[in-house]
Design an enzyme around this catalytic site. Structure first.
Site, PDB file in Angstrom:
ATOM      1  N   ASP A 214      14.884  -3.111  -3.992  1.00  9.52           N
ATOM      2  CA  ASP A 214      14.911  -1.663  -3.751  1.00  9.52           C
ATOM      3  C   ASP A 214      15.171  -1.403  -2.279  1.00  9.52           C
ATOM      4  O   ASP A 214      14.430  -1.880  -1.415  1.00  9.52           O
ATOM      5  CB  ASP A 214      13.558  -1.043  -4.131  1.00  9.52           C
ATOM      6  CG  ASP A 214      13.541   0.458  -3.877  1.00  9.52           C
ATOM      7  OD1 ASP A 214      14.087   1.201  -4.709  1.00  9.52           O
ATOM      8  OD2 ASP A 214      13.008   0.879  -2.831  1.00  9.52           O
TER       9      ASP A 214
ATOM     10  N   TYR B  93      16.563   3.478   5.232  1.00 14.15           N
ATOM     11  CA  TYR B  93      15.746   2.363   5.744  1.00 14.15           C
ATOM     12  C   TYR B  93      16.481   1.562   6.818  1.00 14.15           C
ATOM     13  O   TYR B  93      15.892   0.727   7.490  1.00 14.15           O
ATOM     14  CB  TYR B  93      15.347   1.397   4.609  1.00 14.15           C
ATOM     15  CG  TYR B  93      14.564   2.001   3.465  1.00 14.15           C
ATOM     16  CD1 TYR B  93      13.933   3.240   3.579  1.00 14.15           C
ATOM     17  CD2 TYR B  93      14.450   1.323   2.253  1.00 14.15           C
ATOM     18  CE1 TYR B  93      13.233   3.788   2.517  1.00 14.15           C
ATOM     19  CE2 TYR B  93      13.743   1.867   1.188  1.00 14.15           C
ATOM     20  CZ  TYR B  93      13.151   3.102   1.323  1.00 14.15           C
ATOM     21  OH  TYR B  93      12.452   3.632   0.253  1.00 14.15           O
TER      22      TYR B  93
ATOM     23  N   LYS C 243      19.493   4.486  -2.258  1.00 16.45           N
ATOM     24  CA  LYS C 243      19.182   5.919  -2.388  1.00 16.45           C
ATOM     25  C   LYS C 243      20.006   6.783  -1.443  1.00 16.45           C
ATOM     26  O   LYS C 243      20.299   6.373  -0.308  1.00 16.45           O
ATOM     27  CB  LYS C 243      17.689   6.149  -2.106  1.00 16.45           C
ATOM     28  CG  LYS C 243      16.780   5.202  -2.848  1.00 16.45           C
ATOM     29  CD  LYS C 243      15.312   5.490  -2.645  1.00 16.45           C
ATOM     30  CE  LYS C 243      14.469   4.320  -3.141  1.00 16.45           C
ATOM     31  NZ  LYS C 243      14.202   3.290  -2.142  1.00 16.45           N
TER      32      LYS C 243
ATOM     33  N   HIS D  63      17.047  10.456  -3.085  1.00 14.00           N
ATOM     34  CA  HIS D  63      15.796   9.992  -2.469  1.00 14.00           C
ATOM     35  C   HIS D  63      14.691  11.064  -2.535  1.00 14.00           C
ATOM     36  O   HIS D  63      13.540  10.769  -2.816  1.00 14.00           O
ATOM     37  CB  HIS D  63      16.078   9.597  -1.017  1.00 14.00           C
ATOM     38  CG  HIS D  63      15.131   8.581  -0.467  1.00 14.00           C
ATOM     39  ND1 HIS D  63      15.517   7.619   0.433  1.00 14.00           N
ATOM     40  CD2 HIS D  63      13.807   8.366  -0.676  1.00 14.00           C
ATOM     41  CE1 HIS D  63      14.483   6.871   0.748  1.00 14.00           C
ATOM     42  NE2 HIS D  63      13.429   7.304   0.086  1.00 14.00           N
TER      43      HIS D  63
ATOM     44  N   GLN E 287       3.559 -14.559  -4.176  1.00 14.80           N
ATOM     45  CA  GLN E 287       2.335 -14.166  -4.891  1.00 14.80           C
ATOM     46  C   GLN E 287       2.561 -12.897  -5.705  1.00 14.80           C
ATOM     47  O   GLN E 287       2.086 -12.768  -6.837  1.00 14.80           O
ATOM     48  CB  GLN E 287       1.200 -13.908  -3.892  1.00 14.80           C
ATOM     49  CG  GLN E 287       0.620 -15.160  -3.268  1.00 14.80           C
ATOM     50  CD  GLN E 287      -0.348 -14.834  -2.136  1.00 14.80           C
ATOM     51  OE1 GLN E 287      -0.280 -13.760  -1.527  1.00 14.80           O
ATOM     52  NE2 GLN E 287      -1.253 -15.754  -1.860  1.00 14.80           N
ATOM     53  N   ASN E 288       3.310 -11.957  -5.111  1.00 20.18           N
ATOM     54  CA  ASN E 288       3.470 -10.653  -5.768  1.00 20.18           C
ATOM     55  C   ASN E 288       4.289 -10.735  -7.055  1.00 20.18           C
ATOM     56  O   ASN E 288       4.302  -9.794  -7.844  1.00 20.18           O
ATOM     57  CB  ASN E 288       4.108  -9.643  -4.803  1.00 20.18           C
ATOM     58  CG  ASN E 288       3.173  -9.296  -3.647  1.00 20.18           C
ATOM     59  OD1 ASN E 288       1.975  -9.540  -3.723  1.00 20.18           O
ATOM     60  ND2 ASN E 288       3.721  -8.745  -2.580  1.00 20.18           N
TER      61      ASN E 288
HETATM   62  P1  NDP Z   1       3.482  -1.406  -0.143  1.00 24.33           P
HETATM   63  O1  NDP Z   1       2.441  -0.778  -0.997  1.00 24.33           O
HETATM   64  O2  NDP Z   1       4.462  -2.299  -0.788  1.00 24.33           O
HETATM   65  O3  NDP Z   1       2.721  -2.191   0.996  1.00 24.33           O
HETATM   66  C1  NDP Z   1       3.394  -2.962   1.935  1.00 24.33           C
HETATM   67  C2  NDP Z   1       2.360  -3.642   2.835  1.00 24.33           C
HETATM   68  O4  NDP Z   1       1.548  -4.531   2.087  1.00 24.33           O
HETATM   69  C3  NDP Z   1       2.964  -4.431   3.971  1.00 24.33           C
HETATM   70  O5  NDP Z   1       2.162  -4.195   5.108  1.00 24.33           O
HETATM   71  C4  NDP Z   1       2.829  -5.889   3.500  1.00 24.33           C
HETATM   72  O6  NDP Z   1       2.684  -6.735   4.589  1.00 24.33           O
HETATM   73  C5  NDP Z   1       1.543  -5.820   2.695  1.00 24.33           C
HETATM   74  N1  NDP Z   1       1.491  -6.783   1.599  1.00 24.33           N
HETATM   75  C6  NDP Z   1       2.427  -6.963   0.619  1.00 24.33           C
HETATM   76  N2  NDP Z   1       2.008  -7.894  -0.265  1.00 24.33           N
HETATM   77  C7  NDP Z   1       0.810  -8.334   0.167  1.00 24.33           C
HETATM   78  C8  NDP Z   1      -0.108  -9.314  -0.313  1.00 24.33           C
HETATM   79  N3  NDP Z   1       0.128 -10.002  -1.434  1.00 24.33           N
HETATM   80  N4  NDP Z   1      -1.251  -9.520   0.399  1.00 24.33           N
HETATM   81  C9  NDP Z   1      -1.504  -8.814   1.513  1.00 24.33           C
HETATM   82  N5  NDP Z   1      -0.670  -7.874   2.024  1.00 24.33           N
HETATM   83  C10 NDP Z   1       0.483  -7.642   1.359  1.00 24.33           C
HETATM   84  O7  NDP Z   1       4.174  -0.248   0.684  1.00 24.33           O
HETATM   85  P2  NDP Z   1       5.597   0.452   0.918  1.00 24.33           P
HETATM   86  O8  NDP Z   1       5.229   1.798   1.414  1.00 24.33           O
HETATM   87  O9  NDP Z   1       6.495  -0.407   1.708  1.00 24.33           O
HETATM   88  O10 NDP Z   1       6.227   0.642  -0.534  1.00 24.33           O
HETATM   89  C11 NDP Z   1       6.951  -0.372  -1.164  1.00 24.33           C
HETATM   90  C12 NDP Z   1       8.417  -0.021  -1.295  1.00 24.33           C
HETATM   91  O11 NDP Z   1       8.609   1.169  -2.051  1.00 24.33           O
HETATM   92  C13 NDP Z   1       9.143   0.282   0.024  1.00 24.33           C
HETATM   93  O12 NDP Z   1       9.357  -0.869   0.790  1.00 24.33           O
HETATM   94  C14 NDP Z   1      10.368   0.979  -0.483  1.00 24.33           C
HETATM   95  O13 NDP Z   1      11.303   0.031  -0.980  1.00 24.33           O
HETATM   96  C15 NDP Z   1       9.792   1.837  -1.608  1.00 24.33           C
HETATM   97  N6  NDP Z   1       9.416   3.200  -1.143  1.00 24.33           N
HETATM   98  C16 NDP Z   1      10.130   4.269  -1.652  1.00 24.33           C
HETATM   99  C17 NDP Z   1       9.829   5.557  -1.246  1.00 24.33           C
HETATM  100  C18 NDP Z   1      10.597   6.711  -1.803  1.00 24.33           C
HETATM  101  O14 NDP Z   1      10.498   7.829  -1.247  1.00 24.33           O
HETATM  102  N7  NDP Z   1      11.355   6.533  -2.860  1.00 24.33           N
HETATM  103  C19 NDP Z   1       8.762   5.845  -0.265  1.00 24.33           C
HETATM  104  C20 NDP Z   1       8.061   4.659   0.170  1.00 24.33           C
HETATM  105  C21 NDP Z   1       8.377   3.404  -0.276  1.00 24.33           C
HETATM  106  P3  NDP Z   1       3.796  -7.822   5.057  1.00 24.33           P
HETATM  107  O15 NDP Z   1       5.148  -7.209   4.942  1.00 24.33           O
HETATM  108  O16 NDP Z   1       3.404  -8.087   6.472  1.00 24.33           O
HETATM  109  O17 NDP Z   1       3.619  -9.017   4.173  1.00 24.33           O
END
Ligand code: NDP
Length: 333
Positions: free
Chosen positions: A75, A80, A108, A141, A290-291
């Site tokens: 995505d 971005y 988007k 978006h 992991q995810n």
């Molecule tokens: P997330 O809920 O995916 O959280 C991301 C954070 O979680 C990062 O800091 C990451 O750290 C951490 N993280 C991820 N996996 C783990 C894990 N297993 N253990 C511990 N920490 C973890 O947030 P987002 O807001 O980024 O949302 C995800 C995606 O959704 C976006 O990247 C985007 O693609 C989409 N999005 C779409 C929007 C829209 O308007 N349509 C708005 C917002 C997001 P690290 O990277 O350091 O590992």
């Protein structure tokens, strides 16, 4: 309720074999295409200075690790500013033998291209950055338009949708959908008689489970992608007023231990069992892997009750800067 989750799982999911070991289920889209049930997020987020700026190849590396791990859905979005990195990673994997038709790339349309005739050029620009001939899914978006000088653009999103339909006709995207639209706005798009959106992407996490919107989408056969799936569980990301739980919450830890999993995996699994495609973002190889390990266990009815109890209707991305826009989609408090 529990039976309802199982029905969703077994009605809409078909498990397919991923080349790299992990079996990623798919959902069926209204237009007949398949969409993988988890996507890697690529938004770098905000810090105290505002938007985090991409600084090199961090997203490119993450996308490569993700595809190696078995993700087939990425995505991204024009805004971005990482489409070039996503494109380099995807093309590198295509060169290594991954088939384009096995990947699902979502991007988007940004708010500054809401005029009907601005949509196709905007998508062509995204494709140029991605270095791809087509994307699998193109989303509006936000329903709110905004000119590049940041003043509001009141273009009706139904006009924008006409441009999306044209983009699909031209083969630049296989499927089209919307993001951050509310139920009334989706109804207006459907009532236009053009084409029902295949996908709605909205914020879904423990604090914002949106059961009414999910039921509405299920009724219309619109697949839901859930962004910011971790919400406020990580203390480093949680605002001070964000409701619990955090990742160390004993009830969450107990659920995770029961299945030999970690709390973030329980959260992603829960969203999947709600019928949602979670979009976890990570730049960390281990976390990316992991995810994805969330398709080999099933939460019990009791676990669902605990997880459901965290729904507070709390939004992490209210985008208050658009509060006065006529098409602001969320409830104003
Ligand atoms: P997330 O809920 O995916 O959280 C991301 C954070 O979680 C990062 O800091 C990451 O750290 C951490 N993280 C991820 N996996 C783990 C894990 N297993 N253990 C511990 N920490 C973890 O947030 P987002 O807001 O980024 O949302 C995800 C995606 O959704 C976006 O990247 C985007 O693609 C989409 N999005 C779409 C929007 C829209 O308007 N349509 C708005 C917002 C997001 P690290 O990277 O350091 O590992």
């Amino acid at each position: 309720m529990y039976r309802y989750f199982c029905v969703i799982l077994y009605t809409f999911c078909v498990v397919i074999d991923a080349t790299y070991g992990v079996e990623v289920p798919i959902f069926k889209l209204l237009d007949g295409r398949d969409i993988p049930a988890i996507a890697l997020g690529t938004w770098l987020g905000n810090n105290t200075q505002g938007r985090v700026k991409p600084e090199g190849t961090e997203v490119e590396e993450a996308v490569k690790w993700a595809i190696d791990a078995g993700y087939r859905h990425i995505d991204t979005a024009f805004v971005y500013k990482v489409e070039d990195q996503v494109g380099r990673a995807v093309n590198a994997k295509l060169d290594e033998g991954v088939k384009r038709e096995d990947l699902f790339i979502t991007t988007k349309l940004w708010n500054d291209a809401h005029a009907e005739d601005a949509v196709v050029p905007a998508l062509r620009e995204s494709l140029r950055k991605l270095n791809l001939d087509y994307v699998d899914l193109y989303l509006i978006h936000w329903p709110v338009g905004q000119f590049s000088n940041l003043t509001y653009d009141d273009t009706d999103y139904v006009e924008t949708w006409r441009g999306m339909v044209e983009a699909k006709k031209l083969g630049l995207t296989k499927s089209i959908g919307i993001s951050n639209f509310n139920q009334k706005q989706i109804d207006r798009v459907i009532a236009s008689g053009l084409e029902t959106p295949s996908v709605l992407q909205v914020e879904i996490n423990l604090n914002l489970q949106q059961p009414d919107l999910l039921a509405y989408c299920k009724n219309k056969s619109i697949v839901v992608m859930g962004y910011t799936p971790f919400g406020s569980i990580f203390p480093s990301k949680a605002r001070s007023e964000a409701p619990p739980p955090r990742v160390e919450d004993p009830a969450l830890v107990d659920i995770a231990k029961k299945y030999g999993k970690i709390v973030p995996q329980v959260v992603l699994r829960y969203l999947f069992e709600l019928g949602v495609i979670p979009i976890p973002k990570s730049l960390t190889k281990l976390r990316i892997e992991q995810n994805l390990q969330v398709f080999d266990f099933q939460l019990s009815q009791e676990d669902h009750q605990v997880l459901q109890s965290y729904d507070q209707g709390y939004r992490t991305i209210p985008q208050l800067k658009w509060l006065e826009h006529p098409y602001y989609p969320f409830k104003k408090n």
